[in-house]
Design an enzyme around this catalytic site. Structure first.
Site, mmCIF file in Angstrom:
data_model
loop_
_atom_site.group_PDB
_atom_site.id
_atom_site.type_symbol
_atom_site.label_atom_id
_atom_site.label_comp_id
_atom_site.label_asym_id
_atom_site.label_seq_id
_atom_site.Cartn_x
_atom_site.Cartn_y
_atom_site.Cartn_z
ATOM 1 N N TYR A 228 5.094 -6.781 -3.623
ATOM 2 C CA TYR A 228 4.286 -7.140 -2.443
ATOM 3 C C TYR A 228 3.302 -8.241 -2.852
ATOM 4 O O TYR A 228 2.097 -8.140 -2.636
ATOM 5 C CB TYR A 228 3.533 -5.931 -1.892
ATOM 6 C CG TYR A 228 4.411 -4.761 -1.534
ATOM 7 C CD1 TYR A 228 5.045 -4.696 -0.298
ATOM 8 C CD2 TYR A 228 4.610 -3.718 -2.429
ATOM 9 C CE1 TYR A 228 5.855 -3.619 0.038
ATOM 10 C CE2 TYR A 228 5.416 -2.638 -2.103
ATOM 11 C CZ TYR A 228 6.038 -2.594 -0.872
ATOM 12 O OH TYR A 228 6.833 -1.528 -0.555
ATOM 13 N N GLU B 36 8.180 -10.935 -3.000
ATOM 14 C CA GLU B 36 7.540 -10.982 -1.685
ATOM 15 C C GLU B 36 8.602 -11.225 -0.615
ATOM 16 O O GLU B 36 9.504 -12.033 -0.801
ATOM 17 C CB GLU B 36 6.482 -12.090 -1.661
ATOM 18 C CG GLU B 36 5.876 -12.396 -0.315
ATOM 19 C CD GLU B 36 5.225 -11.196 0.348
ATOM 20 O OE1 GLU B 36 5.511 -10.957 1.534
ATOM 21 O OE2 GLU B 36 4.437 -10.503 -0.318
ATOM 22 N N ASP C 225 1.022 -3.384 -4.073
ATOM 23 C CA ASP C 225 -0.068 -3.508 -3.096
ATOM 24 C C ASP C 225 0.571 -3.512 -1.706
ATOM 25 O O ASP C 225 0.611 -4.544 -1.033
ATOM 26 C CB ASP C 225 -0.853 -4.798 -3.359
ATOM 27 C CG ASP C 225 -2.112 -4.908 -2.500
ATOM 28 O OD1 ASP C 225 -2.383 -3.965 -1.728
ATOM 29 O OD2 ASP C 225 -2.800 -5.933 -2.593
ATOM 30 N N CYS D 66 -4.251 0.853 0.729
ATOM 31 C CA CYS D 66 -5.231 0.730 1.819
ATOM 32 C C CYS D 66 -5.121 1.908 2.781
ATOM 33 O O CYS D 66 -5.618 1.845 3.901
ATOM 34 C CB CYS D 66 -5.048 -0.594 2.561
ATOM 35 S SG CYS D 66 -3.411 -0.855 3.245
ATOM 36 N N GLN E 203 -7.499 -10.738 1.315
ATOM 37 C CA GLN E 203 -8.520 -9.750 1.650
ATOM 38 C C GLN E 203 -9.630 -10.383 2.488
ATOM 39 O O GLN E 203 -9.980 -11.550 2.301
ATOM 40 C CB GLN E 203 -9.109 -9.148 0.376
ATOM 41 C CG GLN E 203 -8.124 -8.345 -0.450
ATOM 42 C CD GLN E 203 -7.817 -6.982 0.155
ATOM 43 O OE1 GLN E 203 -8.453 -6.551 1.112
ATOM 44 N NE2 GLN E 203 -6.829 -6.300 -0.403
#
EC number: 2.1.1.-
Length: 459
Positions: A318, A339, A387, A414, A289
Site C-alpha cells: 500500500y 501500489e 498501511d 487507521c 496524511q
C-alpha cells in the site's frame, strides 16, 4: 445507515452516560436498551430525546445536561455541533488521548487475538497542535433556496452545513475555499444539483504544503464541460500561494467523492511536501496524511519499530506515493513498493528521483498477487510494512503473509477494529510486540496506530 427521524411526540428522558462509543457518542441505557447520544460524556446525567428506534438500540438527541462532566470543555463558537469532524471537541484533550488508547484495548477485548492480554499497548502520542492542523480541505458546494452554501454534510444526511470557520482546518485552506465560493457566485458558475442530478461543480478540494506553503486546488465536477470553468480557474490562480488548479470529473452514480479522470487547468502538476528530510511530490489524487506535523511522529514510530538492517529487503505494501519506503531506503539494501493506483506509482517513482533514491522500485498491482511472485523470483522478503485503508487487510493478503512469512513487519492502521480482527489471524504465526496509538486527528474519534509483529520462532 439510518437517517435521524426526529419524532416531536417523543418525551424527554433522563439518561446517565456510562462510556463513549467508537464514534465518540455517549452511551447509556433506557429500559434495558442501549442508547447512543452524540455530545454526551461519561458520568454525565443528561436530558435526551429519542430520535430513532432500532430493534437492538436507540438513537438519542442531547436536549440539556443536568450533571456536567469535569472533562467537558467549551465547544468551538460559531460552529454547528452537528458538523462531522468535531465529534470530540467538547472533551478535554488529555481525555481524548485516553479514549483513543481505550479504543484499541476495547477492540482487542472484542476480537481477542492470541495472547492479547499480554500486548503492550502504549499511551497515545499527542499531536503538537490540536487545532488548525488539517492541511487539506474538501468542502461540498450546493445552490439551494436562491443562495450557495459551502461546507460539510451533517453525518448520515444530505444536509449541508455552511462553514465560515472549521477550527481543525488551517486558516489558509479555509480562506481559499471561501474566496473560491465568492468567485463562483460572482462569475455565475454552475453548481451541481443532487436533487435534479444536473452538471456543475460539486466539491472544492484545497491542499497546502506544510513545507512550501504552495496551494493546490481541485474542482470536482459532475460532467466534463462546465461553462466558464477555465475562467474561474484563471481567477483562482491569482489567489495567494495557489500554484495549480485541476478539474476532477465524476458522475452522480459514483459513491466516492473523486472520479478517475483528473486534468490540469493551470499551473504546476504537483506540490511538494517534506517529511523527515525527504521531499514528496503530490498530485491531486495522491494520498498523504492530513496532519503534516504529526505525520513525522507517525512515520518515525513506524521506522523505529521496523528496526531495519542494511542487508534487508523492505516490502512497502500500500505504498502510495512512496513515503515510508523512501524514508526507510537509507537503512536497507532494497525497497520494493507495491501500489494499486497507477498515478500513485508514477508519483512514487518521481519521488525516488527527487530524493536521489536508487535502491527503491515501485510496481503497480495487488499485494496479494505480487508478494508470492516476488518470493518465487528469489526476492528475500524479510521486512514488510503495510498501511492499508480502514477496511484493513484482506483475508487473501493475510493468507499470503502467513505463507511468505516476513521475519518482522509493521502494520500502520487507521481502524482499531479491523486491526484487532486482522491480528486474530496474524497471531497464529506472529507475536505482537507493541501497539503505539498516534493521535493524527484531534477533536475526532479517528484512530491511527503502529503495531510491531515478529515471526514466532517455533512456526
Amino acid at each position: 445507515m439510518t437517517k435521524f427521524t426526529k419524532n416531536k411526540q417523543e418525551k424527554n428522558i433522563i439518561i446517565t452516560i456510562k462510556r463513549l462509543g467508537i464514534n465518540g457518542e455517549g452511551i447509556g441505557y433506557y429500559k434495558k436498551k442501549i442508547i447512543f447520544i452524540p455530545g454526551a460524556l461519561p458520568n454525565e446525567v443528561v436530558v435526551a430525546k429519542i430520535v430513532d428506534r432500532h430493534p437492538h438500540y436507540l438513537e438519542g438527541e442531547l436536549v440539556r445536561i443536568k450533571e456536567k462532566s469535569p472533562d467537558r470543555v467549551t465547544f468551538p463558537k460559531g460552529v454547528d455541533p452537528a458538523v462531522g469532524g468535531l465529534e470530540l471537541a467538547h472533551l478535554s484533550y488529555p481525555k481524548q488521548l485516553e479514549f483513543k488508547q481505550h479504543l484499541i484495548l476495547e477492540s482487542l477485548r472484542k476480537y481477542h487475538p492470541r495472547d492479547y492480554i499480554k500486548y503492550k499497548v502504549k499511551k497515545t502520542i499527542p499531536t503538537p497542535n490540536a487545532w488548525n492542523y488539517r492541511n487539506k480541505a474538501q468542502y461540498q458546494i450546493e445552490f439551494n433556496k436562491g443562495k450557495s452554501k459551502l461546507g460539510l454534510y451533517a453525518p448520515n444526511s444530505r444536509r449541508l452545513i455552511d462553514l465560515p470557520d472549521m477550527p481543525t482546518q488551517t486558516k489558509e485552506t479555509q480562506k481559499v475555499e471561501r474566496e473560491i465560493k465568492k468567485l463562483i457566485d460572482k462569475l455565475h458558475i454552475r453548481i451541481a444539483d443532487f436533487r435534479r442530478h444536473t452538471d456543475g461543480i460539486k466539491t472544492i478540494a484545497v491542499r497546502q504544503s506544510n513545507a512550501t506553503g504552495e496551494i493546490q486546488v481541485t474542482l470536482i465536477t459532475i460532467g466534463k464541460k462546465i461553462k466558464d470553468l477555465k475562467l474561474l480557474a484563471s481567477h483562482i490562480m491569482k489567489l495567494p500561494n495557489v500554484v495549480s488548479v485541476f478539474q476532477n470529473e465524476t458522475q452522480w452514480q459514483n459513491p466516492q467523492v473523486w472520479g478517475n479522470k483528473t486534468i490540469k487547468l493551470f499551473g504546476k502538476s504537483h506540490i511538494t511536501e517534506e517529511i523527515l528530510g525527504k521531499k514528496f511530490k503530490l498530485s491531486p489524487r495522491a494520498f498523504f496524511q492530513l496532519n503534516p506535523e504529526q505525520t513525522t511522529t507517525l512515520y518515525s514510530e513506524a521506522l523505529k519499530y521496523l528496526d531495519l538492517t542494511p542487508d534487508q529487503t523492505l516490502i512497502d505494501a500500500y505504498a502510495g506515493v512512496g513515503t515510508l519506503g523512501i524514508l526507510a531506503s537509507d537503512q536497507v539494501r532494497q525497497v520494493i513498493g507495491i501500489e494499486s493506483i497507477p498515478e500513485a506509482v508514477i508519483d512514487a517513482q518521481e519521488n525516488c528521483r527527487l530524493n536521489h533514491v536508487r535502491n527503491a522500485e515501485y510496481i503497480q498491482g495487488n499485494v496479494e498477487k505480487l508478494l508470492p511472485e516476488l518470493k518465487n523470483q528469489g526476492v528475500p522478503i524479510n521486512a514488510l510494512i503495510v498501511d492499508p485503508p480502514r477496511t484493513g487487510l484482506s483475508k487473501k493478503l493475510i493468507k499470503t503473509l502467513l505463507e511468505v512469512k516476513p521475519e518482522t513487519f509493521v502494520y500502520v492502521s487507521c481502524n482499531p477494529a479491523t486491526l484487532a480482527k486482522d491480528l486474530v489471524l496474524l497471531s497464529d504465526a506472529y507475536d505482537v510486540r507493541v501497539i503505539q496509538p498516534v493521535d493524527m486527528m484531534p477533536q475526532t474519534p479517528r484512530w491511527e496506530g503502529v503495531t510491531k509483529l515478529v515471526l514466532r520462532k517455533n512456526k
